[in-house]
Design a protein around this motif. Structure first.
Motif, PDB file in Angstrom:
ATOM      1  N   LEU A 206       0.851  -1.189   0.000  1.00  0.00           N
ATOM      2  CA  LEU A 206       0.000   0.000   0.000  1.00  0.00           C
ATOM      3  C   LEU A 206       0.885   1.237   0.000  1.00  0.00           C
ATOM      4  N   SER A 207       0.470   2.254  -0.783  1.00  0.00           N
ATOM      5  CA  SER A 207       1.171   3.539  -0.843  1.00  0.00           C
ATOM      6  C   SER A 207       0.178   4.655  -0.561  1.00  0.00           C
ATOM      7  N   LEU A 208       0.692   5.776  -0.063  1.00  0.00           N
ATOM      8  CA  LEU A 208      -0.173   6.891   0.329  1.00  0.00           C
ATOM      9  C   LEU A 208       0.594   8.189   0.149  1.00  0.00           C
ATOM     10  N   GLY A 209      -0.139   9.248  -0.254  1.00  0.00           N
ATOM     11  CA  GLY A 209       0.510  10.536  -0.452  1.00  0.00           C
ATOM     12  C   GLY A 209      -0.478  11.677  -0.508  1.00  0.00           C
ATOM     13  N   GLN A 210       0.039  12.905  -0.551  1.00  0.00           N
ATOM     14  CA  GLN A 210      -0.790  14.104  -0.601  1.00  0.00           C
ATOM     15  C   GLN A 210      -1.142  14.447  -2.037  1.00  0.00           C
ATOM     16  N   GLY A 211      -2.312  15.126  -2.219  1.00  0.00           N
ATOM     17  CA  GLY A 211      -2.764  15.538  -3.533  1.00  0.00           C
ATOM     18  C   GLY A 211      -3.605  14.479  -4.189  1.00  0.00           C
ATOM     19  N   LEU A 212      -3.829  14.679  -5.503  1.00  0.00           N
ATOM     20  CA  LEU A 212      -4.624  13.732  -6.285  1.00  0.00           C
ATOM     21  C   LEU A 212      -3.794  13.003  -7.338  1.00  0.00           C
ATOM     22  N   ASP A 215       0.753   7.884  -6.896  1.00  0.00           N
ATOM     23  CA  ASP A 215       2.024   7.208  -7.206  1.00  0.00           C
ATOM     24  C   ASP A 215       3.079   8.175  -7.737  1.00  0.00           C
ATOM     25  N   SER A 216       3.101   9.358  -7.175  1.00  0.00           N
ATOM     26  CA  SER A 216       4.118  10.338  -7.544  1.00  0.00           C
ATOM     27  C   SER A 216       5.168  10.392  -6.441  1.00  0.00           C
ATOM     28  N   ASP A 217       6.438  10.363  -6.834  1.00  0.00           N
ATOM     29  CA  ASP A 217       7.504  10.359  -5.838  1.00  0.00           C
ATOM     30  C   ASP A 217       7.600  11.674  -5.083  1.00  0.00           C
ATOM     31  N   ARG A 218       7.140  12.757  -5.675  1.00  0.00           N
ATOM     32  CA  ARG A 218       7.318  14.061  -5.039  1.00  0.00           C
ATOM     33  C   ARG A 218       6.373  14.280  -3.866  1.00  0.00           C
ATOM     34  N   ASN A 219       5.202  13.637  -3.868  1.00  0.00           N
ATOM     35  CA  ASN A 219       4.233  13.874  -2.795  1.00  0.00           C
ATOM     36  C   ASN A 219       3.889  12.602  -2.023  1.00  0.00           C
ATOM     37  N   THR A 220       4.769  11.608  -2.052  1.00  0.00           N
ATOM     38  CA  THR A 220       4.515  10.348  -1.359  1.00  0.00           C
ATOM     39  C   THR A 220       4.847  10.484   0.124  1.00  0.00           C
ATOM     40  N   LEU A 221       3.969   9.933   0.962  1.00  0.00           N
ATOM     41  CA  LEU A 221       4.200   9.884   2.409  1.00  0.00           C
ATOM     42  C   LEU A 221       4.483   8.469   2.894  1.00  0.00           C
ATOM     43  N   ILE A 279       1.521  12.469  17.439  1.00  0.00           N
ATOM     44  CA  ILE A 279       1.034  12.537  16.059  1.00  0.00           C
ATOM     45  C   ILE A 279       2.200  12.942  15.163  1.00  0.00           C
ATOM     46  N   MET A 280       2.546  12.063  14.266  1.00  0.00           N
ATOM     47  CA  MET A 280       3.651  12.320  13.353  1.00  0.00           C
ATOM     48  C   MET A 280       3.188  13.200  12.198  1.00  0.00           C
ATOM     49  N   ILE A 281       4.114  13.939  11.645  1.00  0.00           N
ATOM     50  CA  ILE A 281       3.847  14.745  10.457  1.00  0.00           C
ATOM     51  C   ILE A 281       4.412  13.992   9.260  1.00  0.00           C
ATOM     52  N   GLY A 282       3.571  13.801   8.269  1.00  0.00           N
ATOM     53  CA  GLY A 282       4.001  13.050   7.099  1.00  0.00           C
ATOM     54  C   GLY A 282       5.185  13.684   6.401  1.00  0.00           C
ATOM     55  N   SER A 283       6.119  12.877   5.979  1.00  0.00           N
ATOM     56  CA  SER A 283       7.316  13.352   5.268  1.00  0.00           C
ATOM     57  C   SER A 283       7.574  12.448   4.073  1.00  0.00           C
ATOM     58  N   ASN A 284       8.244  13.008   3.120  1.00  0.00           N
ATOM     59  CA  ASN A 284       8.544  12.267   1.902  1.00  0.00           C
ATOM     60  C   ASN A 284       9.766  11.392   2.129  1.00  0.00           C
ATOM     61  N   PRO A 285       9.627  10.068   2.050  1.00  0.00           N
ATOM     62  CA  PRO A 285      10.801   9.202   2.280  1.00  0.00           C
ATOM     63  C   PRO A 285      11.846   9.316   1.187  1.00  0.00           C
ATOM     64  N   PHE A 286      11.478   9.828   0.017  1.00  0.00           N
ATOM     65  CA  PHE A 286      12.449   9.933  -1.076  1.00  0.00           C
ATOM     66  C   PHE A 286      13.448  11.066  -0.845  1.00  0.00           C
ATOM     67  N   GLN A 287      13.202  11.899   0.144  1.00  0.00           N
ATOM     68  CA  GLN A 287      14.137  12.972   0.431  1.00  0.00           C
ATOM     69  C   GLN A 287      15.328  12.499   1.243  1.00  0.00           C
ATOM     70  N   THR A 288      15.276  11.295   1.781  1.00  0.00           N
ATOM     71  CA  THR A 288      16.408  10.743   2.525  1.00  0.00           C
ATOM     72  C   THR A 288      17.335   9.990   1.584  1.00  0.00           C
ATOM     73  N   ARG A 289      18.615  10.101   1.827  1.00  0.00           N
ATOM     74  CA  ARG A 289      19.601   9.446   0.974  1.00  0.00           C
ATOM     75  C   ARG A 289      19.826   8.012   1.443  1.00  0.00           C
ATOM     76  N   PRO A 290      20.018   7.081   0.502  1.00  0.00           N
ATOM     77  CA  PRO A 290      20.231   5.685   0.913  1.00  0.00           C
ATOM     78  C   PRO A 290      21.592   5.498   1.561  1.00  0.00           C
ATOM     79  N   LYS A 291      21.685   4.461   2.362  1.00  0.00           N
ATOM     80  CA  LYS A 291      22.941   4.104   3.008  1.00  0.00           C
ATOM     81  C   LYS A 291      23.882   3.476   1.990  1.00  0.00           C
TER      82      LYS A 291
END
Length: 714
Positions: A206-212, A215-221, A279-291
């Motif tokens: 399952l994937s979830l994000g902001q907007g309409l 499946d966009s990487d820019r607004n994925t939570l 209560i957590m605030i949603g953040s984009n996981p793609f903004q983190t750099r991989p190990k």
């Protein structure tokens, strides 16, 4: 009779059933193979008409038909409908062919008037827009959507919605792609709480994000979440655009299923009995750099190295980039092959290249998915170092891969090779050592060392087609090669060259190898050392014996390992046939002073045949002596070369029979020839090596005198 037919039918039915089971079971085993490291997976039967694979086929078919008529999906979304031609708005699928035209209303009157000029009458068939018959056919092929849209109406005091998996309350359905959207008034945000979550790990997510824009990487939570862990309560991020809108997607395959999920989405105006700190605030996981992790591997001499993905054969880790640098000895190459390759399709990638620098000179780039035919994953490097990189995404893992690395000689067909300083190189034919070398090869190598430094050459294996595939090697450059500079000239077969170890006279040697069209063999491999690493041997042993060991082994420099020398098998001498002992002769001695007997130089091997012809001529002439004309015609016409071909025979017979000469010289000189042929024991068949070694010349004279005495009796 009837019972026999019934039994035959029953046996035939059983045979058909057994054949069906034997045919289908291997394919079922392939589908039900173990897919993960934690147990087996089982394929489920799904409704094909509503499955995602069938939906993808419908989308591709409708897109092709629309593009043929210069039409396109609305916002490139096949579930929204069709964009009206030459207009800015779209028409939904349920509005097509509903009796109310939506597309082309503004130009309908102008379109109808244009038909009067073209056809002389009004014709609205070309002006009906989305009510056209073609559009009605496309509507029948429209994809079915799984999911729905929710909109908060604060006037009705509706402040929450629940999103449930397809097939609720039972387990979720297989092979589905569903998406939902939730919207509230601008300026508000949304709370997201997972009441239940349980899906098949790494396969149904399952994937979830902001907007309409789903499946966009820019607004994925939340990106491809699966398993049994529930995400914590969070709210949409007001710092990101479209915080008042939310999209949710769910994808399941056609294998195992689980309980599913329940998601509760609430408007920000609703009071939640949870501390604000929790209560957590949603953040984009793609903004983190991989190990990033890097390790070095050295291939052992004469062995191989195995490189596996992390946690193999279990699921590898996500959001990690793992790098390996695999090294072999200088002057060698690395052969790589995979026996298992299974990574997430289009998300996780494996890359490999030549050299110690990452992402430089790639051999293959970003391979992904599951590859069952691993024979295509076999490569040979062009350097003594290879880099391997494995990139994983934020979620979804597979088994990974397992690769083997082995050190092999340089198998390029020709070229210029440089011997490393205080090092060595190994050169072999193409495909060595796994397969036979190819046909029609014509390879020329130029092997160079540091200026003024010689090289020591040693062959370790050799097998080519006898007198068809040749190897030559010598001192100097390839353009200067000749018989003088050659040390090994056109050698072939299965035995080692002679010499198989030697030292060059300078700092450059040449080598050539040619192969024919048929009957290829394993080939050859030769090691070439710098003289500082491996000093030349004192003596050169023959190719069929083991080289003499040196008193002190040369020191190992910079981790180089001196190759071991293999003893060469000695050939057994061929057994000689037993001598033939004629009656009346003694057997030949076996001492070392034996000197074989030689016949006099006047004896020829063709004499028995000539004597036989002479006998027939003599008999014929003897019977016709009463007719001088016959004798004269025989001498000049029938056998004109009789007296000229055997002058030595006439001389020998004349000297031997001079005491018995009569008034008929012709008869006297030729009759002894007949007598000698018929009475002697045919000297040509006597084995001269059977005469005793102590026989003197007198014994040989007595031997011939006994023959003459025997002839005189006749």
């Amino acid at each position: 009779m009837l019972g026999l037919r019934v039994m035959s039918a029953v046996w035939l039915f059983l045979l058909v059933c057994l054949f069906h089971v034997a045919w289908t079971r291997p394919h079922a085993d392939e589908e039900e193979e173990l897919e993960g490291g934690e147990g087996g997976r089982h394929k489920r039967n799904s409704d094909v008409s509503y499955g995602w694979k069938h939906t993808e086929y419908l989308i591709a078919s409708v897109r092709q038909r629309l593009n043929n008529n210069d039409l396109y999906f609305c916002n490139n979304d096949p579930f929204l409908g069709v964009r009206c031609p030459e207009e800015q708005h779209c028409v939904d699928w349920h509005e097509i062919c509903d009796g109310h035209q939506t597309c082309g209303l503004e130009v309908r009157e102008a379109c109808i008037n244009s038909t009067i000029d073209s056809y002389g009458r009004t014709d609205d068939r070309f002006c009906v827009g989305d009510e056209d018959a073609k559009w009605c056919d496309w509507k029948k092929m429209a994809p079915h959507r799984c999911g729905e849209d929710f909109v908060f109406d604060l006037s009705k005091k509706r402040k929450q919605y629940r999103i449930r998996h397809p097939g609720f309350p039972s387990a979720y359905l297989t092979d589905r792609y569903c998406f939902w959207t939730v919207s509230t008034v601008p300026g508000h945000f949304l709370y997201v709480e997972f009441k239940k979550f349980r899906t098949e790990t790494n396969y149904d997510y399952l994937s979830l994000g902001q907007g309409l824009l789903r499946d966009s990487d820019r607004n994925t939570l939340i990106f491809k979440h699966s398993g049994v862990d529930k995400p914590t309560l969070f709210k949409t991020n007001l710092r990101l655009p479209n915080a008042h809108q939310l999209w949710v997607t769910f994808r399941s395959d056609d294998w195992d299923t689980d309980e599913g999920f329940i998601i509760e989405v609430s408007d920000s105006s609703r009071e939640i009995n949870v501390p604000a700190a929790d209560i957590m605030i949603g953040s984009n996981p793609f903004q983190t750099r991989p190990k990033n992790e890097t390790s070095r591997v050295v291939i052992p001499v004469g062995g191989k190295t195995i490189v596996k993905s992390p946690n193999y054969p279990k699921f590898y880790r996500n959001h990690v980039t793992t790098n390996w640098i695999i090294s072999a000895r200088r002057g060698r190459r690395i052969e790589v092959w995979f026996d298992n390759f299974d990574v997430e399709d289009d998300e996780d990638f494996v890359s490999m290249g030549n050299g110690p620098l990452l992402r430089v000179y790639p051999i293959f780039y970003r391979k992904t998915g599951k590859i069952t035919n691993t024979n295509s994953l076999r490569f040979v490097s062009t350097a003594s170092d290879v880099w391997l990189s494995f990139e994983t995404s934020l979620a979804i893992a597979r088994k990974g891969f397992r690769a083997y690395f082995r050190e092999i000689p340089i198998t390029d067909c020709g070229g210029t090779l440089l011997v490393p300083d205080n090092g060595s190189i190994a050169v072999a034919n193409k495909n060595y050592p796994e397969r036979y070398y190819p046909s029609n090869l014509d390879c020329t190598w130029s092997i160079k060392n540091e200026e003024g430094r010689r090289m020591w050459i040693s062959f370790h294996d050799f097998s080519t087609e006898w007198r068809k595939d040749f190897l030559s090697m010598g001192n100097g450059a390839p353009q200067d090669r000749n018989r003088t500079s050659a040390i090994i000239t056109m050698h072939s077969g299965t035995h080692m060259p002679d010499p198989y170890e030697f030292t060059s006279s300078g700092d450059e040697v040449w080598m050539t190898f040619t192969s024919s069209r048929y009957n290829n063999h394993g080939g050859f491999v030769v090691d070439i050392f710098d003289e500082m690493l491996h000093p030349p041997p004192v003596t050169t042993a023959p190719p069929t014996t083991q080289p003499p060991p040196t008193t002190e082994p040369p020191p190992t420099i910079r981790g180089e390992v001196r190759p071991t020398r293999r003893p060469k098998p000695t050939r057994r001498p061929k057994p000689r046939p037993a001598p033939v002992i004629l009656p009346g002769f003694e057997p030949a001695p076996t001492n070392d002073d034996y000197v074989p007997f030689t016949w006099p130089p006047t004896t020829t091997t063709r004499r028995p045949t000539t004597t036989r012809r002479t006998t027939r001529r003599t008999t014929r002439r003897t019977t016709t002596t009463r007719r001088p004309t016959t004798t004269r015609r025989t001498t000049t016409t029938r056998r004109p070369t009789t007296t000229t071909r055997r002058p030595t025979t006439t001389r020998r017979t004349t000297t031997t029979r001079r005491t018995t000469t009569t008034k008929r010289p012709t008869t006297t000189t030729r009759a002894p020839t007949t007598t000698k042929t018929t009475t002697t024991s045919r000297p040509a068949i006597i084995n001269p090596w059977e005469i005793p070694s102590d026989s003197s010349s007198s014994s040989s004279v007595s031997f011939f005198s006994s023959i003459d005495s025997t002839q005189s009796q006749f």
